[in-house]
Design a protein around this motif. Sequence first.
Motif, short mmCIF file in Angstrom:
data_model
loop_
_atom_site.label_atom_id
_atom_site.label_comp_id
_atom_site.label_asym_id
_atom_site.label_seq_id
_atom_site.Cartn_x
_atom_site.Cartn_y
_atom_site.Cartn_z
N SER A 158 55.16 34.12 44.49
CA SER A 158 54.82 34.93 43.31
C SER A 158 53.34 35.20 43.29
CB SER A 158 55.23 34.19 42.04
OG SER A 158 54.74 34.91 40.92
N TYR A 159 52.96 36.45 42.98
CA TYR A 159 51.55 36.82 42.93
C TYR A 159 51.08 37.08 41.52
CZ TYR A 159 51.95 37.55 47.96
OH TYR A 159 52.16 37.38 49.29
N LEU A 160 51.95 36.85 40.53
CA LEU A 160 51.60 37.23 39.17
C LEU A 160 50.73 36.14 38.54
CD1 LEU A 160 51.80 39.35 37.07
CD2 LEU A 160 53.90 38.32 36.24
N PHE A 161 49.45 36.11 38.96
CA PHE A 161 48.51 35.17 38.39
C PHE A 161 47.27 35.92 37.94
CE2 PHE A 161 50.86 32.66 41.54
CZ PHE A 161 51.34 31.66 40.72
N PRO A 162 46.75 35.64 36.72
CA PRO A 162 45.55 36.31 36.25
C PRO A 162 44.34 35.90 37.07
CG PRO A 162 46.16 34.55 34.77
CD PRO A 162 47.26 34.66 35.78
N ARG A 163 43.46 36.86 37.33
CA ARG A 163 42.21 36.55 38.00
C ARG A 163 41.13 36.40 36.94
NH1 ARG A 163 42.68 38.35 43.49
NH2 ARG A 163 40.52 37.74 43.75
N PHE A 201 40.35 43.80 46.10
CA PHE A 201 40.32 43.54 44.67
C PHE A 201 39.46 44.57 43.94
CE2 PHE A 201 38.71 40.82 41.02
CZ PHE A 201 39.86 40.97 40.27
N ARG A 214 48.90 44.15 46.35
CA ARG A 214 49.08 42.80 45.82
C ARG A 214 48.11 42.54 44.66
NH1 ARG A 214 47.88 37.54 49.44
NH2 ARG A 214 45.83 38.53 49.39
N GLU A 215 46.88 43.01 44.80
CA GLU A 215 45.90 42.83 43.72
C GLU A 215 46.31 43.63 42.49
OE1 GLU A 215 43.80 40.61 43.67
OE2 GLU A 215 43.38 40.09 45.76
N ASN A 238 48.81 41.58 40.71
CA ASN A 238 48.18 40.48 40.00
C ASN A 238 47.55 40.94 38.69
OD1 ASN A 238 48.84 38.71 42.04
ND2 ASN A 238 46.84 38.78 43.03
N LYS A 240 53.71 39.91 53.19
CA LYS A 240 53.23 40.23 51.85
C LYS A 240 53.84 41.54 51.36
CE LYS A 240 48.93 39.79 53.12
NZ LYS A 240 47.44 39.77 53.13
N GLU A 279 43.64 39.86 31.04
CA GLU A 279 45.02 39.37 30.89
C GLU A 279 45.86 40.29 30.01
OE1 GLU A 279 44.37 35.48 29.35
OE2 GLU A 279 44.25 34.54 31.33
#
Length: 516
Positions: free
Chosen positions: A1-6, A249, A335-336, A339, A372, A408
């Motif tokens: 899973s790539y759903l993470f906040p930066r 990014f 991917r970015e 995210n 990916k 977010e």
Amino acid sequence: SYLFPRNRYDPIHPQPGCSVVSACWSVRECHFHSNVNMPPTTPYAGKFSPSPYNNNNNLHKYHQPMEASYGDMCYHDNSLVSGSLEALIQHLVPTVDYYPDRSYVFTFLLSSRLFLHPYELMSRVCHLCVEQHRSGDLLLDKIRIRDVAPKIVQLLTEWTETFPYDFRDERMMRCLKEMSHHLARGDEYSWRAMQQMTQRLIRRLAALGQYEEAIATLNASAAERPTALKSKQQNGQRSDVLSISDDAFILAQQLTHIELDRLSFIGPEEFIQAFGVKDPLDNHKSFFRKRKTTNLEAYVAWFNRLSYLVATEICMPVKKKHRARALEFFIDVARECFNIGNFNSLMAIITGMNMSPVSRLRKTWSKVNTDKFDILEHQMDPSSNFNNYRTALRGATQRSITAHSNQEKIVIPFFSLLIKDIYFLNEGCASRLSNGHVNFEKLWDLAKQVSEFLVWRQVTCPFERDRKILQYLVTTPVFTEDELHLASYESEGPENHMEKDSRRSLRSSLLHREHR
């Protein structure tokens, strides 16, 4: 899973398109209530589910038996489900001791255009506001106007702030001016509030005009086709995206800027006007013959442009290793975007990489680790009505609700699917019932779909702008479909007779165009 906040972001100035207030149910609730023996229409918090993407099985649901009728309006479980058009218009008009639910105001202003032009609604509302307080006694009339004026100003403020584009019609502005003069006879405070409201509206419409001019200029620039783009062999004369930025990014951030800028100028009414039809009870020409969906269409065009830009950047390089590098870079950018919560750019990139001129480059793809990309494709898999995407969207929406930073809060939906959902909702339910009543349950559902969009478009992009990257993304010329196919064949030759014939035909066609 790539759903993470930066956590890496920088604050910037808000875009000019985000000055309009948030959706009417996200600001404070109105405290005016009717003293008439009638149930409320409905509060949004109780009527709308958290996401408009999880109730598709209800699109064709018919009414349950009604609990009560009040004149020409029918209710079920204290929610308005139908009514005559005239009764619904009357229900919109405030009085001294009554103001409609804000949920009702938004819902009816949004979808009433399925039945009559906004100017017609404005004319009727203003007429009712004036006539219902006319007694023949000038002093009494002045007192009545003074008492109801703040509520009239509130209604018109909600209209101008949520649907400002309705007022590009000069007749709408004339109605505002006339109402302002009428209120001035009874209440100076409300007259001043009307003047301030009008000034805000004028500024909003001026910003819209500037935006449309800027988009037209950018499109004209992108349409120019320099010699460097006409042949792969001359591509050394043309910059590529990696020469502008090799940080995935950062590029995803700039794509998010473009998405949020353009989203902020789409009026909620454009979703209805995109496929509104003539009311079967109306014998006059429908104003939908001239659909007012300019900003919605510009946003869809941006999606298509980004897809073609991705395909162009991959097919342009002469060397296989450079094409493979471009593929890998856009996989990382996609991917970015995932995210960040930028699903529209994500889908545009995947679409570009799946175009046949790119997908046929087998030797190029063999140099790329596609793990990916496979995960991203799985997330946007169209099977089961995009179930994976809808799950990810709900996750991003929940993250937005509990967000501690603007980053977010970002949720940019796959826009074409959002339009499709609203289209099928509109087509799947009749706008009129057999007794001639307006099907207000359908109107509630349309408002529910559009409501979340209004929250999403209000987010201020937290990333720092990179003017050079933004300029490249929106103005650099891209290949047409035929040019993409030809560039693909020049990168990796035809593999069968069909492809050989296609290349021969494309060469001939493009050569003919150049000599015209």
